[in-house]
Structures are given as structure tokens and as C-alpha cells.
Write a protein that holds these residues in place. Structure first.
Motif: not given
Ligand code: TRP
Length: 347
Positions: A27, A29, A61, A63, A66, A154, A157, A172
Motif C-alpha cells: 500500500l 498513497g 490510496l 489520501a 489527509q 495512516q 490506511d 514516513q
Molecule cells: N503521508 C503520505 C505522504 O504525505 C501519504 C499517505 C497517506 C501514505 N496514507 C499513506 C503513504 C499510507 C503510505 C501509506 O506522502
């Protein structure tokens, strides 16, 4: 987990992927806050295609919830979401083998946030270095509850589909560590092995700077978007920051701006940056920009052509998202039922 350990683990994971990628559910995003650019392409997008082509199951995803972590309203959402879909299709993500979906269309995913919030402490949330950094750079007057808790979202997610592999950049890693903690704590607290503990897969891609020589980022306007035209690309590169040195060399420590442009050309050409720099040599900044413009435009030409084709068939593009959302909902419903059963919430 320190970065060194994460890198070592990623090397092991790459070996396992090479043996049998089908054992991985991946996964990743993106926040729909702008256009995807070459930093995304070399940092994560092309890796998603590689993993999917190797036979891993890939979930992507968009997001949308987010987006609201560091701003009050999500602007131009529809435009950005459509742009992401076009980019994904254009780079070669096959919707027959990839689930592309949005937060807002999957209520059962969002509901996992509640039990997950109960598994983390406020000091833990306050300690997250990436969140701390984002708070320090936020343009908002006050830190919202979502800013502090989005890493828990997250985790939902990642865990709703029981992903076991999450390709990420270094920033991350704290979020991924939290997802691992939540998976373990849920299983322990409720006595059932509902969630696998997901691994981070750190991308090997080196850091690209923006055209102004600072960190490449949508909000700084210093990127080369995948959806830029060839002319726009030439103009962006013409305006890029270089330095007074006449001879082009690759030396990221002392010549960050020039070296980043060399690196970008090398990535586009699939060559070694030192070799590219040597070849440009005395042709200086102008020579570098000519080489870079051609390299970027050659790389992006087929991607842009496919993007334009999909843009003529937005009905299809929207259907890809609807199908992805439907599949994500099916999976989220099963996981939420397991979670509620484990928690004794079956009435
Ligand atoms: N936070 C990630 C970014 O800003 C985007 C994201 C949202 C994500 N949900 C996630 C990445 C789950 C990995 C898994 O790039």
C-alpha cells in the motif's frame, strides 16, 4: 527504527520480492494537493509500477482526508484527484492489477481510526518527528487534532487491507513505525492475530532538489510536473538555479544545485551522474540545461502521450476510481467485522 536498520531490512525485502513478489500486498498513497512531479516519479511512482509488474498486489490510496492536516480546506480536490489518476495510468499502473481508491469513499477504513486511537498515547503522538517538523512549518495558527492524529489514520490506511509492505521515503518511517506498534498492540490487547505487522520498503532513489536548489516540493513551486508540456519543461529548466562554476561536475556536497540537475539528467538517462557531468564538462550550465531538457522530455514523451489519451476518456478514468473504491470497501468491511468481533462488538 533507525534509518540504517530500515535500509538493511529493505535490502532483505528486495531479495524476497525477487523470489516471489506475489506474497506482498503493498500500500502506498499520495495526498491530492497538486500535480505529481519528477521527484515523485523517481522516488516512488516508477517503483510502484515495478512492484506491480513483478506480481505484487498494489493498493494506491489518494489520501483526500489527509489533505486537511496542514490547511483548513482542501482546494481543487476534483482537479488534483483526476490529475493523480491520469498520472497513475500514464506511468503504466494497470488498474486490472492495482486498487486505486480514496479515503472518503471507504467509511469502514475511517472507522478503524477509533479503536486505533485508543491504542496510542498522547505523548507518543507528540513525539512523532515528522509531525513535529510539519507543525513547525505549518501556516496554520493552531495545531489541529487531525495534524496530531493523522499518523494513526495512516495506520488505518495500511492495516485495513492488511498490507505487509509500504514503500516510503525516510520522512514516513515514524508513521510506519506507529502502524507496526498499532498492529501489535491491537493483536495483543484483543488476543487475536488480526493484523500483520507491515514493513517499510525504503526507496533507493537519491534526493532530488527543486529547480531553485531547495527541497523539491509542490508547495514551493520548484518542481517539474509529469503533466507539464515539453515547452513548459524547457522553460522550468531554463530558469533553474545553477552556480558560477564554468565546468560541470557532480559534487552534491559543495555544488547542490548543479549536482541535482546532473542527477536528474542521469536518472532520466539511466546513467551514472559522474559520467553525465564529465561529458557535459566545459559546456557549462547552458550545456547542462540542454542535455537535461532533452533527457526529461524524452523520458516523459510517451507518458504524456498516454496521459493525453486518458484525458480524452475521463469516463473511463472515473470508472477506474469507482472500481477501486468498491474493492477497497469490500476489503475494509471484512477487516472492520474482524476488528469488531475481536473487540466483542458483535450484537
Ligand atoms: N503521508 C503520505 C505522504 O504525505 C501519504 C499517505 C497517506 C501514505 N496514507 C499513506 C503513504 C499510507 C503510505 C501509506 O506522502
Amino acid at each position: 527504527m533507525t534509518t540504517t536498520i530500515a535500509h538493511r531490512r529493505s535490502a532483505e525485502l528486495e531479495e524476497l520480492i525477487g523470489q516471489d513478489a506475489a506474497v506482498f500486498r503493498i500500500l502506498t498513497g499520495d495526498r491530492p494537493t497538486g500535480r505529481l512531479h519528477l521527484g515523485h516519479y523517481f522516488g516512488t511512482l516508477r517503483n510502484r509500477v515495478r512492484l506491480a509488474d513483478l506480481g505484487a498486489e498494489v493498493f494506491v490510496l489518494i489520501a483526500d482526508y489527509q489533505v486537511l492536516t496542514d490547511r483548513d480546506t482542501a482546494e481543487r480536490l476534483d482537479e488534483y484527484v483526476t490529475g493523480l489518476l491520469l498520472d497513475y495510468l500514464a506511468i503504466g499502473l494497470d488498474p486490472a492489477r492495482t486498487v486505486i481508491f480514496t479515503h472518503s469513499a471507504v467509511p469502514a477504513l475511517n472507522q478503524l481510526l477509533l479503536p486505533f486511537l485508543s491504542l496510542v498515547s498522547v505523548p507518543e503522538l507528540n513525539r512523532n518527528p515528522t509531525v513535529k517538523d510539519e507543525i513547525a512549518h505549518s501556516r496554520q495558527a493552531a495545531v489541529s487534532g487531525l495534524m496530531l492524529t493523522y499518523p494513526v489514520h495512516q495506520a488505518a490506511d495500511i492495516l485495513f487491507c492488511k498490507a505487509n509492505l509500504v514503500p516510503v521515503g525516510q520522512d514516513q518511517l515514524p508513521h510506519l513505525e506507529l502502524a507496526r506498534v498499532i498492529a501489535r498492540r491491537f493483536n495483543e490487547r484483543f488476543g487475536l492475530p488480526v493484523f500483520p505487522v507491515p514493513d517499510a520498503l525504503l526507496s533507493a532513489a537519491p534526493l532530488l532538489l527543486g529547480t531553485d536548489g531547495t527541497k523539491m516540493s509542490k508547495s514551493r513551486g520548484n518542481t517539474i510536473p509529469l503533466s507539464a508540456t515539453a515547452d513548459e519543461t524547457a522553460r522550468l529548466i531554463r530558469g533553474a538555479q545553477t552556480d558560477a562554476g564554468r565546468h560541470i561536475s557532480y559534487d552534491p556536497a559543495t555544488r547542490p544545485a548543479v549536482s541535482s540537475l546532473v542527477l536528474l539528467a542521469a536518472l532520466c538517462l539511466g546513467r551514472d551522474p559522474r559520467e553525465v557531468a564529465d561529458q557535459i564538462g566545459g559546456r557549462g550550465a547552458a550545456g547542462l540545461k540542454t542535455v537535461l531538457t532533452t533527457a526529461v522530455n524524452d523520458l516523459l514523451a510517451p507518458i504524456r502521450a498516454r496521459r493525453a489519451e486518458y484525458a480524452r476518456d475521463l469516463g473511463y478514468v472515473r470508472q477506474v476510481l469507482r472500481d477501486g473504491n468498491e474493492r477497497a470497501n469490500e476489503i475494509a468491511a471484512v477487516t472492520l467485522a474482524e476488528v469488531q468481533a475481536a473487540m466483542g462488538m458483535r450484537y
